[in-house]
Design a protein around this motif. Structure first.
Motif, PDB file in Angstrom:
ATOM      1  N   ILE A 113      50.547  48.744 -37.157  1.00 40.67           N
ATOM      2  CA  ILE A 113      49.371  48.502 -36.315  1.00 40.67           C
ATOM      3  C   ILE A 113      49.756  48.772 -34.871  1.00 40.67           C
ATOM      4  N   LEU A 114      49.109  49.753 -34.235  1.00 43.92           N
ATOM      5  CA  LEU A 114      49.551  50.219 -32.921  1.00 43.92           C
ATOM      6  C   LEU A 114      49.529  49.127 -31.860  1.00 43.92           C
ATOM      7  N   HIS A 115      48.504  48.289 -31.873  1.00 45.52           N
ATOM      8  CA  HIS A 115      48.403  47.220 -30.871  1.00 45.52           C
ATOM      9  C   HIS A 115      48.188  45.893 -31.596  1.00 45.52           C
ATOM     10  N   TYR A 116      49.267  45.356 -32.116  1.00 46.03           N
ATOM     11  CA  TYR A 116      49.197  44.101 -32.861  1.00 46.03           C
ATOM     12  C   TYR A 116      49.531  42.946 -31.920  1.00 46.03           C
ATOM     13  N   HIS A 117      48.607  41.995 -31.794  1.00 53.45           N
ATOM     14  CA  HIS A 117      48.783  40.939 -30.801  1.00 53.45           C
ATOM     15  C   HIS A 117      48.769  39.518 -31.381  1.00 53.45           C
ATOM     16  N   LYS A 118      48.538  39.358 -32.668  1.00 55.23           N
ATOM     17  CA  LYS A 118      48.423  38.001 -33.212  1.00 55.23           C
ATOM     18  C   LYS A 118      49.766  37.261 -33.215  1.00 55.23           C
ATOM     19  N   LYS A 119      50.830  37.957 -33.535  1.00 57.75           N
ATOM     20  CA  LYS A 119      52.188  37.391 -33.498  1.00 57.75           C
ATOM     21  C   LYS A 119      52.311  36.135 -34.378  1.00 57.75           C
ATOM     22  N   THR A 120      51.734  36.174 -35.561  1.00 55.38           N
ATOM     23  CA  THR A 120      51.752  34.996 -36.422  1.00 55.38           C
ATOM     24  C   THR A 120      52.624  35.176 -37.663  1.00 55.38           C
ATOM     25  N   ARG A 121      53.121  36.383 -37.916  1.00 51.97           N
ATOM     26  CA  ARG A 121      53.909  36.617 -39.124  1.00 51.97           C
ATOM     27  C   ARG A 121      55.364  36.197 -38.904  1.00 51.97           C
ATOM     28  N   GLN A 122      55.931  35.523 -39.873  1.00 55.66           N
ATOM     29  CA  GLN A 122      57.337  35.156 -39.797  1.00 55.66           C
ATOM     30  C   GLN A 122      58.194  36.361 -40.157  1.00 55.66           C
ATOM     31  N   ILE A 123      59.196  36.666 -39.339  1.00 55.28           N
ATOM     32  CA  ILE A 123      60.081  37.792 -39.574  1.00 55.28           C
ATOM     33  C   ILE A 123      60.920  37.515 -40.825  1.00 55.28           C
ATOM     34  N   GLN A 124      60.977  38.522 -41.713  1.00 50.73           N
ATOM     35  CA  GLN A 124      61.716  38.385 -42.969  1.00 50.73           C
ATOM     36  C   GLN A 124      63.003  39.212 -42.928  1.00 50.73           C
ATOM     37  N   ASP A 125      63.986  38.785 -43.689  1.00 50.44           N
ATOM     38  CA  ASP A 125      65.207  39.566 -43.836  1.00 50.44           C
ATOM     39  C   ASP A 125      64.856  40.938 -44.397  1.00 50.44           C
ATOM     40  N   GLY A 126      65.342  41.994 -43.762  1.00 46.87           N
ATOM     41  CA  GLY A 126      65.015  43.352 -44.195  1.00 46.87           C
ATOM     42  C   GLY A 126      63.877  43.980 -43.432  1.00 46.87           C
ATOM     43  N   ASP A 127      63.166  43.217 -42.615  1.00 50.79           N
ATOM     44  CA  ASP A 127      62.069  43.751 -41.801  1.00 50.79           C
ATOM     45  C   ASP A 127      62.590  44.595 -40.645  1.00 50.79           C
ATOM     46  N   LEU A 128      61.790  45.543 -40.228  1.00 49.67           N
ATOM     47  CA  LEU A 128      61.924  46.120 -38.900  1.00 49.67           C
ATOM     48  C   LEU A 128      61.111  45.264 -37.934  1.00 49.67           C
ATOM     49  N   VAL A 129      61.569  45.182 -36.702  1.00 51.32           N
ATOM     50  CA  VAL A 129      60.838  44.499 -35.643  1.00 51.32           C
ATOM     51  C   VAL A 129      60.512  45.522 -34.570  1.00 51.32           C
ATOM     52  N   LEU A 130      59.254  45.578 -34.136  1.00 50.22           N
ATOM     53  CA  LEU A 130      58.808  46.518 -33.105  1.00 50.22           C
ATOM     54  C   LEU A 130      58.305  45.731 -31.903  1.00 50.22           C
ATOM     55  N   ILE A 131      58.851  46.038 -30.729  1.00 50.36           N
ATOM     56  CA  ILE A 131      58.429  45.383 -29.490  1.00 50.36           C
ATOM     57  C   ILE A 131      58.052  46.452 -28.469  1.00 50.36           C
ATOM     58  N   ASP A 132      56.804  46.425 -28.026  1.00 54.32           N
ATOM     59  CA  ASP A 132      56.291  47.319 -26.980  1.00 54.32           C
ATOM     60  C   ASP A 132      55.998  46.440 -25.770  1.00 54.32           C
ATOM     61  N   ALA A 133      56.798  46.587 -24.727  1.00 62.57           N
ATOM     62  CA  ALA A 133      56.693  45.711 -23.566  1.00 62.57           C
ATOM     63  C   ALA A 133      57.041  46.493 -22.308  1.00 62.57           C
ATOM     64  N   GLY A 134      56.832  45.871 -21.160  1.00 62.25           N
ATOM     65  CA  GLY A 134      57.183  46.541 -19.921  1.00 62.25           C
ATOM     66  C   GLY A 134      57.156  45.586 -18.754  1.00 62.25           C
ATOM     67  N   GLY A 135      57.982  45.859 -17.791  1.00 60.21           N
ATOM     68  CA  GLY A 135      58.004  45.049 -16.578  1.00 60.21           C
ATOM     69  C   GLY A 135      57.186  45.689 -15.467  1.00 60.21           C
ATOM     70  N   GLU A 136      57.107  44.986 -14.349  1.00 56.17           N
ATOM     71  CA  GLU A 136      56.377  45.489 -13.180  1.00 56.17           C
ATOM     72  C   GLU A 136      57.220  45.173 -11.944  1.00 56.17           C
ATOM     73  N   TYR A 137      57.408  46.171 -11.095  1.00 53.56           N
ATOM     74  CA  TYR A 137      58.212  45.989  -9.885  1.00 53.56           C
ATOM     75  C   TYR A 137      57.475  46.583  -8.694  1.00 53.56           C
ATOM     76  N   GLU A 138      57.167  45.762  -7.733  1.00 47.94           N
ATOM     77  CA  GLU A 138      56.426  46.193  -6.541  1.00 47.94           C
ATOM     78  C   GLU A 138      55.177  46.981  -6.926  1.00 47.94           C
ATOM     79  N   MET A 139      54.502  46.464  -7.949  1.00 45.73           N
ATOM     80  CA  MET A 139      53.215  46.963  -8.443  1.00 45.73           C
ATOM     81  C   MET A 139      53.333  48.238  -9.281  1.00 45.73           C
ATOM     82  N   TYR A 140      54.553  48.742  -9.507  1.00 40.00           N
ATOM     83  CA  TYR A 140      54.730  49.898 -10.387  1.00 40.00           C
ATOM     84  C   TYR A 140      55.137  49.420 -11.776  1.00 40.00           C
TER      85      TYR A 140
END
Length: 220
Positions: free
Chosen positions: A16-43
């Motif tokens: 799911i490209l934009h999954y936001h519920k974050k309710t599933r428990q991570i299982q052994d053997g799973d891949l974990v995907l994190i799409d995140a980003g910081g902001e510095y001086e408004m960039y």
């Protein structure tokens, strides 16, 4: 602080490209995907990593991760001032397609697979986008330009020639979303290029992989 709502998911939900519920428990053997980003001086920054929860890729996961990583590396090696981003999108499709043929998911000629839309059932978004004061920078297409309604062009947020000073994301991905691949498998035009059993297996063992980095275009 993140300039956007982060995507954090595991297992089949990585499709799911934009999954936001974050309710599933991570299982052994799973891949974990994190799409995140910081902001510095408004960039803004925008990065994605996909990794095995237990620290070791399974053989299926390794095949798909390698296809995505090879695609990203190929684009970063070729991206420079004067290059069309549409050409980069097609390069990414060709490299991804070869990787998925190697993984046993797709079969046939690379150009035929891409043209049919079969690859798009798994690589279902554009290659990347401009970034600056907004994480999805405006002006991705010049005024008056029409986005082509063709596989691997129709979802492009960016349709320009790269120029010095541009910052763009390079974020190929491969996803096993039943809502997309079952439609492809029901379409003889696309189904002839897809190994259905492998596809459905990857939905359970992989889910999805995206790798995203930000590149800055210079004169050199």
């Amino acid at each position: 602080a993140s300039p956007f709502q982060m995507t954090v998911c595991s297992g089949p939900l990585c499709a799911i490209l934009h999954y936001h519920k974050k309710t599933r428990q991570i299982q052994d053997g799973d891949l974990v995907l994190i799409d995140a980003g910081g902001e510095y001086e408004m960039y803004c920054a925008d990065n994605t990593r996909t990794y095995p929860a237990n620290g070791k890729f399974s053989e299926d996961q390794k095949l798909i991760y390698t296809a995505v990583l090879d695609t990203q590396k190929a684009v970063i090696a070729e991206a420079k001032a004067g290059v069309s981003w549409q050409d980069m999108a097609m390069l990414s499709a060709r490299v991804m397609c070869k990787g998925l043929i190697n993984a046993g998911l797709l079969k046939g000629d690379v150009e035929d697979i891409i043209k049919s839309g079969a690859l798009e059932a798994f690589y279902a978004h554009g290659l990347g986008h401009g970034m600056g004061l907004d994480v999805h920078e405006i002006g991705g297409w010049k005024r008056g330009d029409t986005r082509p309604d063709e596989p691997h062009f129709r979802y492009l947020r960016l349709g320009r020639v790269l120029e010095p000073g541009m910052t763009v994301t390079v974020e190929p991905g491969c996803y096993f979303a039943p809502g997309l691949y079952e439609l492809a498998l029901a379409d003889p035009k696309r189904a002839q290029y897809i190994n259905a059993d492998v596809c459905r297996r990857f939905q359970k063992t992989v889910g999805g992989v995206r790798i995203e980095d930000d590149i800055y275009i210079t004169k050199e």
